[in-house]
Write an enzyme that holds these catalytic residues in place. Structure first.
Site, PDB file in Angstrom:
ATOM      1  CB  THR A 135      -0.999  -0.032   1.174  1.00 50.44           C
ATOM      2  OG1 THR A 135      -0.277  -0.028   2.400  1.00 50.44           O
ATOM      3  CG2 THR A 135      -1.891  -1.272   1.109  1.00 50.44           C
ATOM      4  CG  HIS A 136      -0.343   4.885   1.732  1.00 55.26           C
ATOM      5  ND1 HIS A 136       0.430   5.599   2.606  1.00 55.26           N
ATOM      6  CD2 HIS A 136      -1.291   4.286   2.475  1.00 55.26           C
ATOM      7  CE1 HIS A 136      -0.040   5.452   3.830  1.00 55.26           C
ATOM      8  NE2 HIS A 136      -1.086   4.647   3.782  1.00 55.26           N
ATOM      9  CG  ASP A 137       3.515   7.004   1.009  1.00 53.53           C
ATOM     10  OD1 ASP A 137       3.931   7.604   0.005  1.00 53.53           O
ATOM     11  OD2 ASP A 137       2.459   7.311   1.614  1.00 53.53           O
ATOM     12  N   GLY A 155       3.538   2.863   4.294  1.00 52.51           N
ATOM     13  CA  GLY A 155       4.827   3.317   4.786  1.00 52.51           C
ATOM     14  C   GLY A 155       5.722   2.235   5.348  1.00 52.51           C
TER      15      GLY A 155
END
Ligand SMILES: CC(C)(COP(=O)(O)OP(=O)(O)OC[C@H]1O[C@@H](n2cnc3c(N)ncnc32)[C@H](O)[C@@H]1OP(=O)(O)O)[C@@H](O)C(=O)NCCC(=O)NCCS
Length: 212
Positions: A135-137, A155
């Site tokens: 998922t994001h980052d 993250g």
């Protein structure tokens, strides 16, 4: 289509051949087991030993070796063969989803159903197995392995060479250290130091990485 030669002829190599067939002309495999030379796997020939890719200047290459018991093997072959980075293919199955702002390095393979949601950075010579969700980052370092069904919160950092076993869940913002292994089905709530094997729910140290 550009010609592609796959290093290795084991399970991951043959899975990569299946994933690459949509975008690449897969010429065959190279493998250091002489018993395989001249035989076929998944309908494709074993062309010769690994180092023979140096004599094939017009093909792209992807290194597809390694198991949970030997997950440094990919780095060993890349260093031994010494090809420049632009000789390596990035193989993305057509049913993988790569979100905006994401970057995938050379020599990396994304198998079917992989999802990179947004702004995910995946290094070079990384193996991402079916149905993994990053998922994001998230960031995956060079030579990492993300086995099937892994789920990474936002993250997450998987440092160089980290191996995340099948179905592992990693909490958002957590870092898995370089060349560490997270066992299948683990729930990782805290940072994992470099060079250790962790497993369980919640994941705990099982042993140092005395072998890989
Ligand atoms: C974590 C792992 C590397 C441990 O392997 P190992 O060093 O041979 O360890 P063992 O099987 O001897 O198990 C050691 C202990 O850890 C426990 N254990 C092993 N794997 C575990 C896991 N995934 N989750 C929870 N506990 C685990 C065992 O029950 C055992 O506990 P005990 O000492 O209380 O009996 C391995 O089980 C694993 O998960 N590998 C990843 C497999 C994978 O994802 N494959 C997918 C791609 S092919």
């Amino acid at each position: 289509m550009t010609d592609l030669v796959i290093v290795g002829a084991g399970g991951f190599a043959r899975e990569t051949a299946a994933a690459a067939g949509h975008d690449w002309n897969v010429v065959g495999f190279v493998d250091d087991d002489p018993a395989l030379h001249g035989t076929r796997r998944s309908g494709l020939p074993i062309l010769g030993p690994v180092d023979s890719v140096r004599d094939m200047p017009d093909v792209k290459v992807v290194v597809c070796v390694g198991t949970p018991r030997n997950f440094t093997a990919r780095r060993g072959i890349v260093e031994r063969v010494g090809l420049p980075g632009d000789r390596y293919a990035t193989v993305v199955h057509p049913l993988a989803s790569v979100g905006a702002g994401s970057h995938i390095g050379p020599g990396t393979v994304l198998l079917a159903g992989t999802v990179l949601t947004a702004d995910v950075t995946v290094g070079s010579h990384v193996a991402i197995m079916p149905q993994a969700v990053l998922t994001h980052d998230d960031q995956v370092g060079d030579y990492g392995t993300i086995a099937s069904g892994v789920r990474l919160g936002g993250g997450v950092i998987a440092d160089e060479g980290a191996y995340l076993g099948a179905g592992a869940l990693v909490r958002e913002g957590v870092k898995v250290g370089a060349w560490s292994l997270v066992g299948m089905g683990s729930v990782v709530l805290h940072d994992v130091p470099a060079g250790e094997v962790w497993a369980g729910n919640p994941a705990r140290l099982i042993r140092p990485l005395t072998r890989s």
